[in-house]
Write an enzyme that holds these catalytic residues in place. Structure first.
Site, PDB file in Angstrom:
ATOM      1  N   ASP A   1       0.862  -1.182   0.000  1.00 21.79           N
ATOM      2  CA  ASP A   1       0.000   0.000   0.000  1.00 21.79           C
ATOM      3  C   ASP A   1       0.898   1.231   0.000  1.00 21.79           C
ATOM      4  O   ASP A   1       2.101   1.140   0.222  1.00 21.79           O
ATOM      5  CB  ASP A   1      -0.895  -0.012   1.248  1.00 21.79           C
ATOM      6  CG  ASP A   1      -1.790   1.226   1.336  1.00 21.79           C
ATOM      7  OD1 ASP A   1      -2.432   1.562   0.331  1.00 21.79           O
ATOM      8  OD2 ASP A   1      -1.843   1.871   2.395  1.00 21.79           O
ATOM      9  N   SER A   2       0.275   2.394  -0.193  1.00 22.25           N
ATOM     10  CA  SER A   2       1.032   3.643  -0.188  1.00 22.25           C
ATOM     11  C   SER A   2       1.505   4.013   1.215  1.00 22.25           C
ATOM     12  O   SER A   2       2.389   4.843   1.367  1.00 22.25           O
ATOM     13  CB  SER A   2       0.153   4.770  -0.730  1.00 22.25           C
ATOM     14  OG  SER A   2      -1.011   4.881   0.062  1.00 22.25           O
TER      15      SER A   2
ATOM     16  N   TYR B   1      -0.681   8.283  -2.655  1.00 21.65           N
ATOM     17  CA  TYR B   1      -0.711   7.951  -4.075  1.00 21.65           C
ATOM     18  C   TYR B   1      -1.860   8.661  -4.793  1.00 21.65           C
ATOM     19  O   TYR B   1      -1.830   8.845  -5.993  1.00 21.65           O
ATOM     20  CB  TYR B   1      -0.921   6.440  -4.253  1.00 21.65           C
ATOM     21  CG  TYR B   1       0.322   5.583  -4.108  1.00 21.65           C
ATOM     22  CD1 TYR B   1       1.498   6.084  -3.560  1.00 21.65           C
ATOM     23  CD2 TYR B   1       0.298   4.255  -4.524  1.00 21.65           C
ATOM     24  CE1 TYR B   1       2.618   5.285  -3.432  1.00 21.65           C
ATOM     25  CE2 TYR B   1       1.413   3.448  -4.400  1.00 21.65           C
ATOM     26  CZ  TYR B   1       2.573   3.956  -3.859  1.00 21.65           C
ATOM     27  OH  TYR B   1       3.683   3.146  -3.738  1.00 21.65           O
ATOM     28  N   GLY B   2      -2.873   9.046  -4.037  1.00 24.45           N
ATOM     29  CA  GLY B   2      -4.120   9.520  -4.632  1.00 24.45           C
ATOM     30  C   GLY B   2      -4.003  10.758  -5.494  1.00 24.45           C
ATOM     31  O   GLY B   2      -4.861  11.029  -6.329  1.00 24.45           O
TER      32      GLY B   2
ATOM     33  N   CYS C   1      -4.313  -1.187  -2.066  1.00 30.08           N
ATOM     34  CA  CYS C   1      -4.400   0.254  -2.287  1.00 30.08           C
ATOM     35  C   CYS C   1      -5.349   0.431  -3.451  1.00 30.08           C
ATOM     36  O   CYS C   1      -5.128  -0.144  -4.525  1.00 30.08           O
ATOM     37  CB  CYS C   1      -3.007   0.788  -2.635  1.00 30.08           C
ATOM     38  SG  CYS C   1      -3.002   2.476  -3.275  1.00 30.08           S
ATOM     39  N   ASN C   2      -6.421   1.172  -3.232  1.00 34.92           N
ATOM     40  CA  ASN C   2      -7.416   1.343  -4.288  1.00 34.92           C
ATOM     41  C   ASN C   2      -6.853   2.092  -5.483  1.00 34.92           C
ATOM     42  O   ASN C   2      -7.145   1.765  -6.629  1.00 34.92           O
ATOM     43  CB  ASN C   2      -8.630   2.095  -3.749  1.00 34.92           C
ATOM     44  CG  ASN C   2      -9.518   1.219  -2.897  1.00 34.92           C
ATOM     45  OD1 ASN C   2     -10.485   0.651  -3.377  1.00 34.92           O
ATOM     46  ND2 ASN C   2      -9.180   1.079  -1.625  1.00 34.92           N
ATOM     47  N   THR C   3      -6.022   3.112  -5.215  1.00 36.39           N
ATOM     48  CA  THR C   3      -5.455   3.904  -6.307  1.00 36.39           C
ATOM     49  C   THR C   3      -4.600   3.023  -7.205  1.00 36.39           C
ATOM     50  O   THR C   3      -4.748   3.021  -8.430  1.00 36.39           O
ATOM     51  CB  THR C   3      -4.609   5.070  -5.740  1.00 36.39           C
ATOM     52  OG1 THR C   3      -5.431   5.860  -4.881  1.00 36.39           O
ATOM     53  CG2 THR C   3      -4.067   5.944  -6.851  1.00 36.39           C
TER      54      THR C   3
ATOM     55  N   GLU D   1      -3.424   9.091   8.681  1.00 33.10           N
ATOM     56  CA  GLU D   1      -1.970   8.934   8.836  1.00 33.10           C
ATOM     57  C   GLU D   1      -1.428   9.764  10.002  1.00 33.10           C
ATOM     58  O   GLU D   1      -0.468   9.380  10.656  1.00 33.10           O
ATOM     59  CB  GLU D   1      -1.255   9.348   7.532  1.00 33.10           C
ATOM     60  CG  GLU D   1      -1.564   8.451   6.349  1.00 33.10           C
ATOM     61  CD  GLU D   1      -0.459   7.455   6.021  1.00 33.10           C
ATOM     62  OE1 GLU D   1       0.662   7.633   6.502  1.00 33.10           O
ATOM     63  OE2 GLU D   1      -0.744   6.500   5.281  1.00 33.10           O
TER      64      GLU D   1
ATOM     65  N   CYS E   1     -10.921   3.320  -0.360  1.00 32.76           N
ATOM     66  CA  CYS E   1      -9.524   3.595  -0.009  1.00 32.76           C
ATOM     67  C   CYS E   1      -9.273   2.815   1.265  1.00 32.76           C
ATOM     68  O   CYS E   1     -10.100   2.847   2.180  1.00 32.76           O
ATOM     69  CB  CYS E   1      -9.309   5.087   0.221  1.00 32.76           C
ATOM     70  SG  CYS E   1      -7.678   5.458   0.923  1.00 32.76           S
ATOM     71  N   THR E   2      -8.146   2.109   1.327  1.00 37.21           N
ATOM     72  CA  THR E   2      -7.926   1.213   2.473  1.00 37.21           C
ATOM     73  C   THR E   2      -7.702   1.957   3.784  1.00 37.21           C
ATOM     74  O   THR E   2      -7.736   1.354   4.854  1.00 37.21           O
ATOM     75  CB  THR E   2      -6.741   0.253   2.213  1.00 37.21           C
ATOM     76  OG1 THR E   2      -5.625   1.013   1.731  1.00 37.21           O
ATOM     77  CG2 THR E   2      -7.116  -0.791   1.193  1.00 37.21           C
ATOM     78  N   HIS E   3      -7.477   3.269   3.711  1.00 37.98           N
ATOM     79  CA  HIS E   3      -7.395   4.046   4.956  1.00 37.98           C
ATOM     80  C   HIS E   3      -8.781   4.256   5.574  1.00 37.98           C
ATOM     81  O   HIS E   3      -8.916   4.428   6.776  1.00 37.98           O
ATOM     82  CB  HIS E   3      -6.791   5.433   4.697  1.00 37.98           C
ATOM     83  CG  HIS E   3      -5.308   5.438   4.467  1.00 37.98           C
ATOM     84  ND1 HIS E   3      -4.738   4.926   3.331  1.00 37.98           N
ATOM     85  CD2 HIS E   3      -4.295   5.913   5.224  1.00 37.98           C
ATOM     86  CE1 HIS E   3      -3.423   5.091   3.406  1.00 37.98           C
ATOM     87  NE2 HIS E   3      -3.130   5.687   4.541  1.00 37.98           N
TER      88      HIS E   3
END
Length: 274
Positions: free
Chosen positions: A14-15, A46-47, A77-79, A156, A188-190
């Site tokens: 992931d980012s 990354y978005g 990571c969705n992006t 984050e 988004c995984t966040h």
């Protein structure tokens, strides 16, 4: 299949820290599997980056994970799933899956009125990937996508419980709340780390879809089909290794608020070398 292929680890990347929500689900659904996680903390988020950049980052990370002999890769990571999955699947000889398709499918199965909302990063929303995949599954569904770029830095920076987060959720989601959507994908995984606050704001009428869980279930199916499941007989204790491109200590501190077990360290990798 030879034994060592079954005990080989799964690579997840992931980012930053968001992909840990996917790792958490994999450890729950596949407790015997060994996992190697890479968080690209030097280059998060990354978005806001271009497709070419996301593909280059993904290629570097997969080369790193392959150096660790992984048997499969999950792009948590969705992006990167939206922008790089097709390219890297074609390039590498290891099964690679993303989080977009499992999340889209779950939403299609969940909606009763064919109205689905998607929240994600700028890049994920601009790619239109969720809408495209949902329409491949059911062309009659109406999809509304909404970019929520501040959600990632809030997570984050540890602002999950802060009042400012509630205000920003309202700022982004007010327009979606007024629509008829009855299912909403956390694209988004966040975002699952803000799930309770998002659910609180959106209300019971809207089912929240967490692609992390769906991805873990798809991974389980993939390993079974390819006879790569780890039955835990050879190595009864699962091993988890964490790697980052920067800020290891900050990553570990955050990871310990997400994961159900203690993470003592993350190793720093110069990912540009791969």
């Amino acid at each position: 299949m030879e034994r060592d292929k079954r005990t080989a680890p799964i690579g997840v990347f992931d980012s930053g820290v968001g992909g840990l929500t996917v790792v958490r689900e994999i450890t729950r659904q596949l407790p015997n599997e060994n996992i190697i996680y890479f968080g690209d903390t030097a280059r998060v988020p990354y978005g806001s980056k271009s497709r070419d950049t996301i593909i280059r980052f993904s290629e570097q990370i997969i080369r790193f994970l392959k150096s660790k002999q992984v048997k499969a890769v999950v792009i948590a990571c969705n992006t990167a799933s939206a922008l790089a999955l097709d390219t890297v699947r074609y390039e590498f000889d290891v099964p690679i899956m993303g989080v977009v398709i499992p999340g889209a499918r779950a939403a299609v199965e969940t909606t009763k009125n064919h109205e689905i909302g998607v929240v994600g990063t700028d890049a994920t929303v601009q790619s239109g990937m969720y809408t495209k995949i949902i329409h491949q599954m059911n062309s009659e569904i109406h999809v509304r996508e909404k970019a929520c770029p501040l959600f990632v830095p809030l997570v984050e920076e540890g602002f999950k419980e802060h009042v400012v987060t509630e205000e920003i959720i309202e700022y982004y989601l007010e327009s979606l709340k007024k629509t008829n959507i009855d299912a909403m994908i956390l694209g988004c995984t966040h975002y699952p780390l803000l799930c309770s606050k998002i659910r609180e704001y959106m209300g019971d009428r809207i089912q929240i879809v967490n692609p992390a869980y769906e991805t873990a279930m798809d991974l389980k199916k993939l390993l079974k089909e390819k006879d790569m499941e780890n039955d835990g007989v050879e190595e009864p204790v699962s091993r988890y290794e964490f790697y980052v491109s920067d800020a290891a200590e900050k990553f570990v501190n955050f990871a310990n608020t997400v994961m159900p077990f203690d993470i003592s360290k993350a190793n720093i990798v110069n990912i540009e070398e791969y």
